[in-house]
Motif scaffolding. Structure first.
Motif, PDB file in Angstrom:
ATOM      1  N   PRO A 144      27.828  27.169 -20.974  1.00  0.00           N
ATOM      2  CA  PRO A 144      28.163  28.471 -21.564  1.00  0.00           C
ATOM      3  C   PRO A 144      27.261  29.564 -21.021  1.00  0.00           C
ATOM      4  N   LYS A 145      27.628  30.805 -21.302  1.00  0.00           N
ATOM      5  CA  LYS A 145      26.811  31.942 -20.882  1.00  0.00           C
ATOM      6  C   LYS A 145      25.429  31.832 -21.510  1.00  0.00           C
ATOM      7  N   PRO A 146      24.364  31.998 -20.711  1.00  0.00           N
ATOM      8  CA  PRO A 146      23.009  31.872 -21.273  1.00  0.00           C
ATOM      9  C   PRO A 146      22.749  32.887 -22.378  1.00  0.00           C
ATOM     10  N   SER A 147      21.995  32.472 -23.368  1.00  0.00           N
ATOM     11  CA  SER A 147      21.619  33.372 -24.454  1.00  0.00           C
ATOM     12  C   SER A 147      20.387  34.171 -24.055  1.00  0.00           C
ATOM     13  N   ALA A 148      20.406  35.434 -24.409  1.00  0.00           N
ATOM     14  CA  ALA A 148      19.258  36.291 -24.127  1.00  0.00           C
ATOM     15  C   ALA A 148      18.239  36.250 -25.257  1.00  0.00           C
ATOM     16  N   GLN A 149      18.590  35.603 -26.351  1.00  0.00           N
ATOM     17  CA  GLN A 149      17.713  35.551 -27.512  1.00  0.00           C
ATOM     18  C   GLN A 149      16.946  34.229 -27.554  1.00  0.00           C
ATOM     19  N   PRO A 150      15.678  34.262 -27.958  1.00  0.00           N
ATOM     20  CA  PRO A 150      14.934  33.006 -28.088  1.00  0.00           C
ATOM     21  C   PRO A 150      15.471  32.183 -29.252  1.00  0.00           C
ATOM     22  N   LEU A 151      15.159  30.922 -29.246  1.00  0.00           N
ATOM     23  CA  LEU A 151      15.578  30.041 -30.325  1.00  0.00           C
ATOM     24  C   LEU A 151      14.944  30.451 -31.649  1.00  0.00           C
ATOM     25  N   THR A 152      15.748  30.533 -32.693  1.00  0.00           N
ATOM     26  CA  THR A 152      15.227  30.817 -34.024  1.00  0.00           C
ATOM     27  C   THR A 152      14.641  29.544 -34.624  1.00  0.00           C
ATOM     28  N   ASP A 153      13.983  29.685 -35.774  1.00  0.00           N
ATOM     29  CA  ASP A 153      13.406  28.508 -36.430  1.00  0.00           C
ATOM     30  C   ASP A 153      14.491  27.493 -36.782  1.00  0.00           C
ATOM     31  N   ASP A 154      15.638  27.963 -37.287  1.00  0.00           N
ATOM     32  CA  ASP A 154      16.699  27.031 -37.645  1.00  0.00           C
ATOM     33  C   ASP A 154      17.298  26.377 -36.405  1.00  0.00           C
ATOM     34  N   GLU A 155      17.393  27.122 -35.319  1.00  0.00           N
ATOM     35  CA  GLU A 155      17.906  26.547 -34.081  1.00  0.00           C
ATOM     36  C   GLU A 155      16.943  25.510 -33.516  1.00  0.00           C
ATOM     37  N   ARG A 156      15.670  25.748 -33.668  1.00  0.00           N
ATOM     38  CA  ARG A 156      14.679  24.755 -33.245  1.00  0.00           C
ATOM     39  C   ARG A 156      14.820  23.472 -34.066  1.00  0.00           C
ATOM     40  N   ARG A 157      15.146  23.638 -35.351  1.00  0.00           N
ATOM     41  CA  ARG A 157      15.395  22.464 -36.201  1.00  0.00           C
ATOM     42  C   ARG A 157      16.578  21.660 -35.669  1.00  0.00           C
ATOM     43  N   LEU A 158      17.619  22.352 -35.226  1.00  0.00           N
ATOM     44  CA  LEU A 158      18.797  21.671 -34.705  1.00  0.00           C
ATOM     45  C   LEU A 158      18.486  20.953 -33.395  1.00  0.00           C
ATOM     46  N   VAL A 159      17.684  21.582 -32.542  1.00  0.00           N
ATOM     47  CA  VAL A 159      17.280  20.938 -31.291  1.00  0.00           C
ATOM     48  C   VAL A 159      16.481  19.670 -31.593  1.00  0.00           C
ATOM     49  N   ASP A 160      15.608  19.737 -32.582  1.00  0.00           N
ATOM     50  CA  ASP A 160      14.845  18.555 -32.983  1.00  0.00           C
ATOM     51  C   ASP A 160      15.772  17.460 -33.495  1.00  0.00           C
ATOM     52  N   LEU A 161      16.851  17.837 -34.175  1.00  0.00           N
ATOM     53  CA  LEU A 161      17.833  16.868 -34.645  1.00  0.00           C
ATOM     54  C   LEU A 161      18.543  16.199 -33.472  1.00  0.00           C
ATOM     55  N   GLU A 162      18.825  16.949 -32.412  1.00  0.00           N
ATOM     56  CA  GLU A 162      19.438  16.359 -31.225  1.00  0.00           C
ATOM     57  C   GLU A 162      18.488  15.366 -30.569  1.00  0.00           C
ATOM     58  N   PHE A 163      17.180  15.670 -30.546  1.00  0.00           N
ATOM     59  CA  PHE A 163      16.226  14.674 -30.055  1.00  0.00           C
ATOM     60  C   PHE A 163      16.320  13.400 -30.893  1.00  0.00           C
ATOM     61  N   ARG A 164      16.416  13.574 -32.207  1.00  0.00           N
ATOM     62  CA  ARG A 164      16.487  12.412 -33.095  1.00  0.00           C
ATOM     63  C   ARG A 164      17.732  11.573 -32.786  1.00  0.00           C
ATOM     64  N   ARG A 165      18.840  12.235 -32.466  1.00  0.00           N
ATOM     65  CA  ARG A 165      20.061  11.501 -32.103  1.00  0.00           C
ATOM     66  C   ARG A 165      19.837  10.652 -30.853  1.00  0.00           C
ATOM     67  N   VAL A 166      19.248  11.265 -29.824  1.00  0.00           N
ATOM     68  CA  VAL A 166      18.999  10.534 -28.582  1.00  0.00           C
ATOM     69  C   VAL A 166      18.038   9.372 -28.841  1.00  0.00           C
ATOM     70  N   TYR A 167      16.995   9.654 -29.590  1.00  0.00           N
ATOM     71  CA  TYR A 167      15.994   8.617 -29.871  1.00  0.00           C
ATOM     72  C   TYR A 167      16.583   7.482 -30.687  1.00  0.00           C
ATOM     73  N   LEU A 168      17.315   7.837 -31.732  1.00  0.00           N
ATOM     74  CA  LEU A 168      17.939   6.827 -32.582  1.00  0.00           C
ATOM     75  C   LEU A 168      18.929   5.986 -31.784  1.00  0.00           C
ATOM     76  N   GLY A 169      19.643   6.605 -30.874  1.00  0.00           N
ATOM     77  CA  GLY A 169      20.565   5.859 -30.023  1.00  0.00           C
ATOM     78  C   GLY A 169      19.851   4.840 -29.157  1.00  0.00           C
TER      79      GLY A 169
END
Length: 269
Positions: free
Chosen positions: A150-175
């Motif tokens: 997708p088109k790159p975002s010009a905005q930095p990751l918010t705190d909630d978005e960082r939480r979601l990224v951490d959840l994606e790490f958990r998915r990869v790790y759990l897998g």
């Protein structure tokens, strides 16, 4: 890293699929592919695996199915080829030489390989746009283009978005924990997988958003943030296993310890 020696493996990039049967995708055996593309003028084929070690394959079939269901590309037929062990890639010669990793989406035109979209497709819309571009363009059978981002975002990751990224790490790790434990204890594999799948269904909207966020935030600063989140997530998993759950990381696991760690990760808020 002293934690999780018996669970963590550095696996080749390449989890696995919960297929959506309603989408118009023809499931093929590897040996059926050549005849299928000869009988259809224009075919998009996804190559993937339900192997739990293929962490980047996981849910790629769902995005492909969504693309097939929404496609308005005239004459485009959709098919998928899967095999049990992701790294045991079948020989597709002379139809084409190699795949350059999984998952992969290849477009065949008039019986020949026309173009490639490698990697986990981010959205069905982006995948369809890439197919349309590949079909309009000249044949590039030996070039492995990555799936459109997708088109790159010009905005930095918010705190909630960082939480979601951490959840994606958990998915990869759990897998990866699931794959390693299932390989060690095949009799328990279905129970391990059931716990993972229930968790994934519950978290699916957040995980889809997380994957999109990672694809959108590709600036050096955001890439460093994602890398740091993954590193801290790995450390947190070690603390959970050894300090919270009391499961040693310096020896081979027992079947019940695998279940305990998987359930512990699944129970995290």
């Amino acid at each position: 890293m002293k934690y999780l020696k018996w669970l963590w493996m550095l696996l080749p990039a390449g989890a696995c699929s919960l297929a959506i049967a309603a989408a118009p995708v023809t499931e093929l055996k590897p040996y059926e592919l050549a005849d299928f593309v000869r009988r259809h003028d224009l075919v998009a084929v996804q190559f993937t695996s339900p192997d739990r070690y293929c962490t980047y394959c996981y849910t790629a079939d769902e995005t492909f199915d969504q693309a097939a269901a929404a496609s308005t590309v005239p004459g485009l037929t959709f098919a998928r080829v899967q095999w049990p062990a992701w790294s045991a890639i079948p020989d597709f010669k002379p139809l084409f030489e190699n795949l350059f990793g999984l998952p992969a989406q290849l477009v065949f035109k008039n019986g020949s390989l026309h173009g490639r979209a490698n990697g986990h497709p981010v959205t069905a819309e982006l995948l369809l746009a890439q197919f349309a571009d590949l079909i309009r363009g000249p044949a590039t059978p030996h070039r492995a283009d990555m799936a459109y981002l997708p088109k790159p975002s010009a905005q930095p990751l918010t705190d909630d978005e960082r939480r979601l990224v951490d959840l994606e790490f958990r998915r990869v790790y759990l897998g990866k924990v699931l794959a390693n434990c299932s390989n060690r204890f095949p009799a328990q594999a279905s129970a391990y997988a059931a716990a993972f799948d229930v968790w994934h269904v519950r978290r699916k909207p957040e995980l889809e958003r997380a994957r999109l966020l990672i694809a959108q935030h590709t600036s050096p600063a955001d890439t460093a943030t994602v890398k740091a989140l993954f590193a801290s997530g790995h450390k947190a998993m070690g603390v959970l296993q050894v300090e919270t759950l009391g499961v040693p990381g310096n020896r081979d696991p027992l079947p019940e310890e695998c279940a305990k760690v998987i359930d512990g990760i699944v129970a995290l808020p």
